[in-house]
Design a protein around this motif. Structure first.
Motif, PDB file in Angstrom:
ATOM      1  N   THR A  78       4.738  -0.072   6.405  1.00  0.00           N
ATOM      2  CA  THR A  78       6.148   0.155   6.086  1.00  0.00           C
ATOM      3  C   THR A  78       6.571  -0.742   4.931  1.00  0.00           C
ATOM      4  O   THR A  78       6.417  -1.958   4.989  1.00  0.00           O
ATOM      5  N   PHE A  79       7.083  -0.125   3.898  1.00  0.00           N
ATOM      6  CA  PHE A  79       7.585  -0.861   2.738  1.00  0.00           C
ATOM      7  C   PHE A  79       8.573   0.027   1.989  1.00  0.00           C
ATOM      8  O   PHE A  79       8.660   1.233   2.229  1.00  0.00           O
ATOM      9  N   SER A  80       9.330  -0.574   1.110  1.00  0.00           N
ATOM     10  CA  SER A  80      10.233   0.199   0.258  1.00  0.00           C
ATOM     11  C   SER A  80       9.760   0.077  -1.189  1.00  0.00           C
ATOM     12  O   SER A  80       8.974  -0.819  -1.523  1.00  0.00           O
ATOM     13  N   ALA A 104      -4.694 -10.226  -4.138  1.00  0.00           N
ATOM     14  CA  ALA A 104      -4.283  -8.921  -4.666  1.00  0.00           C
ATOM     15  C   ALA A 104      -5.396  -8.326  -5.521  1.00  0.00           C
ATOM     16  O   ALA A 104      -5.957  -9.004  -6.375  1.00  0.00           O
ATOM     17  N   GLU A 105      -5.700  -7.068  -5.263  1.00  0.00           N
ATOM     18  CA  GLU A 105      -6.689  -6.351  -6.065  1.00  0.00           C
ATOM     19  C   GLU A 105      -6.046  -5.074  -6.605  1.00  0.00           C
ATOM     20  O   GLU A 105      -5.723  -4.162  -5.846  1.00  0.00           O
ATOM     21  N   ILE A 113      -3.566  -5.302  -1.095  1.00  0.00           N
ATOM     22  CA  ILE A 113      -2.944  -6.614  -0.948  1.00  0.00           C
ATOM     23  C   ILE A 113      -3.310  -7.180   0.424  1.00  0.00           C
ATOM     24  O   ILE A 113      -3.049  -6.549   1.455  1.00  0.00           O
ATOM     25  N   LYS A 114      -3.908  -8.371   0.437  1.00  0.00           N
ATOM     26  CA  LYS A 114      -4.281  -9.034   1.687  1.00  0.00           C
ATOM     27  C   LYS A 114      -3.541 -10.365   1.784  1.00  0.00           C
ATOM     28  O   LYS A 114      -3.548 -11.145   0.823  1.00  0.00           O
ATOM     29  N   ALA A 126      -2.497  -1.490   1.650  1.00  0.00           N
ATOM     30  CA  ALA A 126      -3.368  -0.851   0.664  1.00  0.00           C
ATOM     31  C   ALA A 126      -2.934   0.585   0.417  1.00  0.00           C
ATOM     32  O   ALA A 126      -2.517   1.291   1.331  1.00  0.00           O
ATOM     33  N   ILE A 127      -3.025   0.997  -0.841  1.00  0.00           N
ATOM     34  CA  ILE A 127      -2.809   2.389  -1.220  1.00  0.00           C
ATOM     35  C   ILE A 127      -4.076   2.847  -1.940  1.00  0.00           C
ATOM     36  O   ILE A 127      -4.324   2.443  -3.074  1.00  0.00           O
TER      37      ILE A 127
END
Length: 222
Positions: A78-80, A104-105, A113-114, A126-127
């Motif tokens: 969940t993010f905007s 970040a990769e 993002i970890k 991750a996307i």
């Protein structure tokens, strides 16, 4: 499979040597190119698997190695997000994040993002496939007290309809599943219609022999 395709190629090249009309030559050259790709694909599938290469463990911005495979992550699904013509920004609500423990990769079509050691937990966002390409070298992560802001710079200006890539609804091609001989038979029909009298007689004889059982391959003897 590769051996059969090789024999087809050999006979097509013989046919190529006697063809005269430009359109006929183009048809033969096109079929030769298709069969060469099919042959290369068959050879690659039978090749021995490559020895896996050991990839160094990722290093956080603090310089300490982080073994991702040995860690468990809580998925941040969940993010905007918002955008302008040049950038896309993602906002992840998470408190108590240490900027030195954010890994970040960015890649042209993905991000990973970890976030490590947040009150004893590790998080990951991750996307695998973004809507459009970004410029990884210009992307950045900013850690704020109550959220993380990820800024991605677009490779080309414009509006994104979604942050995730949407696959085109195109039916899968069945060309790879077709018998290679089907393409050759269709090509022979075109050659017969466009060829001169000598070519027509040669193809007609090969076709007759194939149907009578004298030749398994309609190109045999050409």
């Amino acid at each position: 499979m590769a051996e059969e395709v090789g024999l087809d190629l050999e006979e097509l090249r013989q046919l190529q040597n006697i063809a005269k009309r430009p359109r006929v030559l183009n048809l033969i050259n096109s079929e030769i190119s298709n069969l060469e790709k099919l042959r290369d694909s068959a050879v690659s599938s039978n090749a021995k698997p490559k020895v896996p290469v050991t990839v160094p463990a990722p290093v956080s911005s603090s310089g300490k190695p982080v073994s991702s495979s040995a860690l468990n992550y809580v998925t941040l699904g969940t993010f905007s997000w918002d955008q302008d013509n040049d950038k896309v920004k993602m906002y992840i609500s998470l408190e108590g994040v240490d900027e030195d423990k954010v890994q970040a990769e960015f890649k042209p079509m993905s991000l990973d993002i970890k976030i490590h050691d947040v009150q004893g937990k590790n998080y990951r966002c991750a996307i695998p496939k973004l809507c459009k390409e970004i410029m990884p070298e210009k992307c950045k992560v900013l850690v704020k007290p109550k959220r993380i802001v990820i800024t991605m710079v677009k490779s080309s200006r414009g509006n994104w309809l979604d942050i995730h890539h949407k696959e085109d609804k195109i039916k899968p091609s069945l060309e790879k599943e077709k018998d290679p001989m089907a393409g050759i038979m269709g090509m022979m029909k075109n050659l017969y219609e466009d060829g001169d009298e000598e070519m027509k007689k040669t193809i007609a004889k090969a076709w007759t022999d194939a149907r009578s059982g004298k030749a398994a391959d309609p190109l045999k003897g050409l």
